[in-house]
Every structure is written in structure tokens, then in C-alpha cells.
Design an enzyme around this catalytic site. Structure first.
Site, short mmCIF file in Angstrom:
data_model
loop_
_atom_site.label_atom_id
_atom_site.label_comp_id
_atom_site.label_asym_id
_atom_site.label_seq_id
_atom_site.Cartn_x
_atom_site.Cartn_y
_atom_site.Cartn_z
N ARG A 135 37.32 -69.66 -13.32
CA ARG A 135 36.80 -69.84 -14.67
C ARG A 135 36.97 -68.57 -15.51
O ARG A 135 36.74 -67.46 -15.04
CB ARG A 135 35.33 -70.21 -14.57
CG ARG A 135 34.76 -70.76 -15.83
CD ARG A 135 33.68 -71.75 -15.53
NE ARG A 135 32.43 -71.09 -15.19
CZ ARG A 135 31.26 -71.72 -15.26
NH1 ARG A 135 31.19 -72.96 -15.66
NH2 ARG A 135 30.17 -71.08 -14.93
N ARG B 107 16.83 -77.54 -17.08
CA ARG B 107 17.23 -77.07 -15.75
C ARG B 107 16.03 -76.98 -14.83
O ARG B 107 16.19 -76.60 -13.67
CB ARG B 107 17.84 -75.68 -15.89
CG ARG B 107 19.36 -75.66 -15.88
CD ARG B 107 19.79 -74.21 -16.06
NE ARG B 107 21.06 -73.93 -15.52
CZ ARG B 107 22.19 -73.86 -16.25
NH1 ARG B 107 22.17 -74.14 -17.53
NH2 ARG B 107 23.33 -73.55 -15.68
N ARG C 284 23.33 -68.81 -7.73
CA ARG C 284 23.18 -69.84 -8.77
C ARG C 284 23.14 -71.23 -8.15
O ARG C 284 22.41 -72.10 -8.63
CB ARG C 284 24.33 -69.73 -9.78
CG ARG C 284 24.18 -68.48 -10.65
CD ARG C 284 25.41 -68.20 -11.45
NE ARG C 284 25.70 -69.23 -12.42
CZ ARG C 284 26.90 -69.39 -13.00
NH1 ARG C 284 27.88 -68.60 -12.67
NH2 ARG C 284 27.07 -70.33 -13.87
N LYS D 197 30.26 -79.42 -16.60
CA LYS D 197 29.38 -79.98 -17.64
C LYS D 197 29.91 -79.67 -19.04
O LYS D 197 29.94 -80.54 -19.90
CB LYS D 197 27.96 -79.39 -17.54
CG LYS D 197 27.19 -79.76 -16.31
CD LYS D 197 25.74 -79.28 -16.41
CE LYS D 197 25.58 -77.77 -16.48
NZ LYS D 197 25.94 -77.06 -15.24
N ARG E 87 33.20 -64.30 -16.43
CA ARG E 87 31.79 -64.05 -16.70
C ARG E 87 31.21 -63.28 -15.53
O ARG E 87 31.55 -63.51 -14.39
CB ARG E 87 31.05 -65.40 -16.80
CG ARG E 87 30.92 -65.90 -18.21
CD ARG E 87 30.52 -67.36 -18.25
NE ARG E 87 29.33 -67.66 -17.46
CZ ARG E 87 28.83 -68.89 -17.35
NH1 ARG E 87 29.41 -69.90 -17.98
NH2 ARG E 87 27.76 -69.11 -16.63
P1 ADP Z 1 27.08 -73.06 -16.06
O1 ADP Z 1 28.13 -73.37 -17.06
O2 ADP Z 1 27.63 -72.31 -14.91
O3 ADP Z 1 26.26 -74.24 -15.70
P2 ADP Z 1 25.48 -71.95 -18.18
O4 ADP Z 1 26.45 -71.33 -19.09
O5 ADP Z 1 24.94 -73.29 -18.54
O6 ADP Z 1 26.12 -72.01 -16.72
O7 ADP Z 1 24.26 -70.98 -17.92
C1 ADP Z 1 24.46 -69.64 -17.51
C2 ADP Z 1 23.13 -68.96 -17.28
O8 ADP Z 1 22.33 -69.02 -18.47
C3 ADP Z 1 22.23 -69.57 -16.21
O9 ADP Z 1 22.58 -69.13 -14.91
C4 ADP Z 1 20.86 -69.08 -16.66
O10 ADP Z 1 20.67 -67.71 -16.34
C5 ADP Z 1 20.96 -69.18 -18.17
N1 ADP Z 1 20.52 -70.52 -18.64
C6 ADP Z 1 21.26 -71.42 -19.35
N2 ADP Z 1 20.56 -72.54 -19.60
C7 ADP Z 1 19.33 -72.35 -19.04
C8 ADP Z 1 18.14 -73.14 -18.93
N3 ADP Z 1 18.08 -74.38 -19.45
N4 ADP Z 1 17.09 -72.60 -18.28
C9 ADP Z 1 17.12 -71.37 -17.76
N5 ADP Z 1 18.20 -70.58 -17.81
C10 ADP Z 1 19.31 -71.05 -18.44
#
Ligand code: ADP
Ligand code: ZN
Length: 210
Positions: free
Chosen positions: A123, A88, A167, A13, A156
Site C-alpha cells: 500500500r 470501529r 492493528r 474498505k 504510511r
Molecule cells: P485502514 O485503511 O488501514 O483501515 P484507516 O485509514 O481507516 O486504516 O485508519 C488508520 C488509523 O486511524 C487507525 O489505525 C486508527 O489509529 C485511526 N482511526 C481511524 N478511524 C478510527 C476510528 N473510527 N476509531 C479510532 N481510531 C480510528
């Protein structure tokens, strides 16, 4: 244009958000990046979010909805934006509706579960500026060093294999229902994630047109 990027963690994404950001010149807003930045700065919000994030769980809706409200009120969002990692959950999507925000399109990047774990293990992220890289798909010019700021590239905590499965489960349970939510509104577009980033990017840009 107001856009949302949906997809499992590790589907790419963030990379596609950058592609659209460059093509349309609208800001890409990642709640994950905003939370990680708050963590680095040690703010109250960061501390609140840390335990959820480290465990691979979602940060509570009220916290992320607050983050998004604040961010979307900034001037650079006037002509549109790309949301990467928000909403989300259904309540988060409903919060956008309640704010009177009309989303033009939702791009869903699909990558099968079997491929996610392998992608996530490669990553890497810059410790200092948060820029992301991949050992295979998006390598920095010099190994282990950020192109943008020369910071150290690290994995990370929530990309550790044992957290990745949690996740993914959270994604299927809480985020995937958003596909139907937006499909009903007629604005969902599916992009199949490809092996090469450039191929996925081409599909993403095409999806913006129909
Ligand atoms: P990825 O790139 O793997 O999709 P993100 O960087 O978007 O992960 O998000 C990492 C973490 O941050 C999530 O696992 C969650 O804990 C938190 N997070 C990010 N965006 C949201 C959201 N919209 N609602 C709830 N938690 C979020
Ligand atoms: Zn950096």
C-alpha cells in the site's frame, strides 16, 4: 442511503467506499483520512491522534465521535453517506444510534489475516493529497507519483510490518464485535474480498441490493 463499511485494515474498505461513492453519488467519509489530513495540517486534533495512530492503536472514541458528528452535519450528507473506518468500536456504533442516525446497510469486507500483511506492504499513499494506491492492485500511471496531484507516494508509518500485526489484533478485539452488533439489526452483508478489485466491487454493488 446510509452505509457503513466494515473490515480489517487493508481489506480494501477505502477502495470499495470509492466504488459506492461513484455508483450512488453520496460522499465517502473516512475517519482515517480526516485524521491524516489533520496531522498534515498540524491541528490540535491531529497532534492528539498521532501517537495512537502511529502505534497502530485506535484513537480515543470521544475524538473520532467528535470528528464524525462535525462531518455528518455538513450539507453533502443530507442524502446519505458511506462511513469508511467508522465505527470501529461498540461505543462508536452506539454514538451513531444516539445521534438518531438509521443505518441502512453494513457491508463487511472479509479478507483472511494471512493475506492482510501482504496487501498492506504494497500500500502507498500520496504525501500531499492522501490518495491511496497499491504496488500490485492499484498502480499509479507513473511509478511513485500521484495521478491526482503529482505528489510523492510513500508508505504510511502504520503500514510498517511490525505495526500491521498490532492493528490486526486491535481489529479482532475491538472492531469485529460490530459484526454481531449489526447482524442482530439484520443489516449486515458479507462480501468476500477477491484477488481482483473489480470482482470485489461487483460483489459490493450486489450486496447493496439485498
Ligand atoms: P485502514 O485503511 O488501514 O483501515 P484507516 O485509514 O481507516 O486504516 O485508519 C488508520 C488509523 O486511524 C487507525 O489505525 C486508527 O489509529 C485511526 N482511526 C481511524 N478511524 C478510527 C476510528 N473510527 N476509531 C479510532 N481510531 C480510528
Ligand atoms: Zn496526490
Amino acid at each position: 442511503m446510509k452505509l457503513i463499511l466494515l473490515g480489517a485494515p487493508g481489506a480494501g474498505k477505502g477502495t470499495q467506499a470509492e466504488v459506492i461513492c461513484n455508483a450512488l453519488n453520496i460522499p465517502a467519509i473516512s475517519t482515517g483520512n480526516i485524521i491524516r489530513e489533520a496531522l498534515r495540517l498540524g491541528t490540535e486534533m491531529g497532534l492528539k491522534a498521532k501517537s495512537f495512530m502511529d502505534a497502530g492503536q485506535l484513537v480515543p472514541d470521544d475524538v473520532v465521535i467528535g470528528i464524525i458528528k462535525e462531518r455528518l452535519a455538513k450539507d453533502d450528507c443530507a442524502n446519505g453517506f458511506i462511513l469508511d473506518g467508522f465505527p470501529r468500536t461498540i461505543p462508536q456504533a452506539e454514538a451513531l444510534d444516539a445521534m438518531g442516525i438509521i443505518i441502512d446497510k453494513v457491508i463487511d469486507i472479509e479478507v483472511p489475516d494471512e493475506k492482510i500483511a501482504a496487501r498492506m506492504s504494497g500500500r502507498r499513499v500520496c504525501k500531499d493529497c492522501g490518495a491511496s494506491y497499491h504496488l500490485e492492485y492499484k498502480t499509479p500511471e507513473s511509478e511513485g507519483v500521484c495521478d491526482a496531484c503529482s505528489g510523492e507516494l510513500v508508505q504510511r508509518k502504520d503500514d510498517a510490518p511490525e505495526t500491521v500485526l498490532d492493528r490486526l489484533a486491535v481489529y479482532h478485539e475491538q472492531t469485529e464485535p460490530l459484526k454481531e452488533f449489526y447482524s442482530k439489526k439484520g443489516i449486515l452483508r458479507i462480501v468476500e474480498g477477491q484477488e481482483e478489485i473489480a470482482d470485489t466491487s461487483a460483489l459490493t454493488l450486489k450486496a447493496l441490493e439485498d
